[in-house]
Scaffold this active site. Structure first.
Site, mmCIF file in Angstrom:
data_model
loop_
_atom_site.group_PDB
_atom_site.id
_atom_site.type_symbol
_atom_site.label_atom_id
_atom_site.label_comp_id
_atom_site.label_asym_id
_atom_site.label_seq_id
_atom_site.Cartn_x
_atom_site.Cartn_y
_atom_site.Cartn_z
ATOM 1 N N LYS A 44 0.845 -1.217 0.000
ATOM 2 C CA LYS A 44 0.000 0.000 0.000
ATOM 3 C C LYS A 44 0.873 1.257 0.000
ATOM 4 C CE LYS A 44 -2.158 -1.053 3.796
ATOM 5 N NZ LYS A 44 -1.556 -2.355 4.057
ATOM 6 N N GLU A 66 1.405 5.607 11.605
ATOM 7 C CA GLU A 66 2.356 4.822 10.815
ATOM 8 C C GLU A 66 3.729 4.793 11.485
ATOM 9 O OE1 GLU A 66 1.799 2.874 7.782
ATOM 10 O OE2 GLU A 66 -0.035 3.102 8.930
ATOM 11 N N ARG A 67 4.600 3.964 10.947
ATOM 12 C CA ARG A 67 5.949 3.826 11.510
ATOM 13 C C ARG A 67 6.775 5.062 11.199
ATOM 14 N NH1 ARG A 67 3.958 -0.095 8.726
ATOM 15 N NH2 ARG A 67 3.594 -2.140 9.636
#
Length: 499
Positions: A166, A192-193
């Site tokens: 993605k 998110e990371r």
């Protein structure tokens, strides 16, 4: 000086903390109860921020902390100026990276205090202001442009489980669109990371497109309150460029499921009764408040592409179902395609777009797309027979369908600019005409004699012909060298027998 500070203090409203349960804080106000969404400040240096979510009774509110609550205790003073959470807007935010409070986090010079700030809680544009015109948004990615055309000013979802690509597809779209899209790109990372944010920032800097981008992150390690509000903050910045500067905005959200997840955490902390599969009862309303602000108005358009993590690859999960309802195009990523090495790993039969009608895309494009889907669907049905009886048992017509479908599947793969360093293959951007042309020629059996491998990871169809010719030459030279080596071995064995 003393009088000024007294006047200042009069404008503030003071309360007292009466309970702290994780990120949920209850505050007692003796006089004026602050309205919902008001921002409260507490802690030694007023570094802890709390947003009011409910008014429990006449003198008590319950809020969610947007920052870690370490060091908070009962009896601590809370102050508020009655304002909501605000973020900076304007030309000066271009090329910068922000957190949910609008503070810069890119280690560059901080923004000046004169920059205009706006509330993150805004109403969606009314129906009277919305545009009714439908236009296609070209991405340069063959599989998307041919079968799942995106809407300019619409919302497209990238559905997929963990690790099916993605984020790679999102970054590729930024790369391709910044080239021919003269508008502004806004990237919003929800839960998110930090590695992904770091890589994206440096990739965009190297590509020289950062000056047309704004980035906002609410990372995984931040409290659910911050992750829950980062989408609204990014939208407020995007709306400024659309409404005030009349520019087109490309808004990329990675990942909308994390927004729903943050809402679920907040709901649980607030003590609300969970709904189906543990999701919050207000899931539909919360998602609508965010999604309905993304619109195409008479001033400009916000085109949104959103990554949607699908828990356990289950498309019937309430998070996926509610998100589907808002989208004009759904791009479903498949783990099966990913394991076969067909990238982008898009499930072409499950993905769809409301733009794929003859009235919006041309008649030729529509007919081609339908024929491609039909061919791929027939191949899907024949797979079971092939697995049991083998390809030889199929009729000639069915064998031709299989050959066309396999070539189409490989032609719709594409090397990406963002994965050059991993794959060693140069990225390709393909125009819609070239992509349609290639599909048309494959469907008319023009390349029946070319090996399937010639269509894999190429740009235009002409590359397949070059690849196929070179493959045939190498195959011929391989067979010639094989014959030569067999003759040498034969000679040697004859000599040994004579001895």
């Amino acid at each position: 000086m003393g009088t000024i500070s007294k006047i200042k203090n009069k404008s503030l409203n003071y309360g007292k903390i009466i309970s702290v349960r994780g990120s949920v804080v209850d505050v007692l106000f003796e006089n004026n109860l602050p309205p919902i969404y008001t921002l409260l400040h507490t802690g030694k240096d007023k570094e802890i921020s709390i947003e009011v979510l409910t008014q429990l009774e006449e003198h008590r509110i319950r809020g969610i902390a947007l920052t870690p609550t370490q060091g908070l205790a009962r009896g601590m003073m809370v102050e508020t100026d009655g304002k909501q959470l605000t973020v900076p807007v304007g030309k000066k935010i271009m090329g910068r990276m922000f957190d949910v409070f609008g503070n810069t986090i890119d280690h560059e010079k901080p923004l000046s205090t004169e920059v205009e700030r706006r509330n993150i809680h805004q109403s969606p544009p009314p129906l009277a202001k919305r545009s009714t015109k439908s236009e296609v948004f070209v991405t340069g990615i063959k599989a998307i442009d041919v079968l799942i055309p995106l809407e300019r000013g619409g919302k497209a979802g990238l559905f997929g489980g963990a690790g099916v690509g993605k984020t790679v597809l999102l970054t590729e779209m930024i790369h391709n669109m910044v080239g021919h899209n003269k508008g502004v790109s806004m990237f919003c990372g929800i839960g998110e990371r930090c590695r992904e944010g770091h890589e994206l920032y440096h990739d965009m800097k190297e590509a020289g497109v950062l000056e047309n981008m704004v980035m906002m992150f609410g990372q995984m390690n931040e409290p659910p309150g911050a992750r829950f509000r980062v989408g609204h903050a990014a939208l407020t910045m995007a709306e400024y460029f659309r409404d005030d500067e009349h520019r087109d905005v490309l808004l990329l959200i990675d990942n909308i499921f994390r927004f729903i997840q943050a809402g679920m955490e907040v709901s649980g902390l607030m003590g609300q009764m969970p709904s189906r599969l543990g999701y919050q009862p207000t899931l539909g309303t919360e998602l609508s408040k965010l999604e309905e602000r993304i619109a195409n108005t008479d001033a400009g358009a916000i085109t949104s592409i959103q990554a949607v993590y699908v828990p356990a690859d289950d498309l019937t999960d309430p998070a996926a179902v509610h998100t589907f309802a808002h989208l004009s195009a759904s791009i479903v990523l498949s783990r099966k395609k990913s394991s076969e090495g067909l990238y982008p790993a898009i499930d072409l039969l499950q993905s769809n777009s409301k733009m794929a009608t003859p009235g919006i895309i041309c008649e030729r494009h529509y007919k081609l797309a339908q024929e491609i889907r039909q061919t791929l669907a027939q191949y899907e049905e024949l797979k079971d027979i092939i697995a049991m009886l083998g390809l030889e048992q199929l009729s000639v017509d069915d064998r031709n369908v299989v050959n066309r479908a396999r070539r189409l599947e490989r032609f719709l793969t594409q090397p990406f600019f963002t994965t050059e360093q991993f794959s060693g293959m140069k990225g390709k951007e393909v125009s819609l005409d070239d992509a349609l042309n290639g599909c048309d020629r494959i469907l008319s059996d023009e390349f029946k004699d070319l090996p399937e491998g010639a269509f894999y990871m190429i740009g235009t169809i002409d590359e397949a012909m070059k690849k196929g010719d070179s493959k045939l030459k190498t195959d011929k030279s391989d067979s010639a060298s094989k014959e030569k080596s067999e003759k040498i071995i034969e000679k040697q064995t004859n000599l040994e027998e004579k001895k």
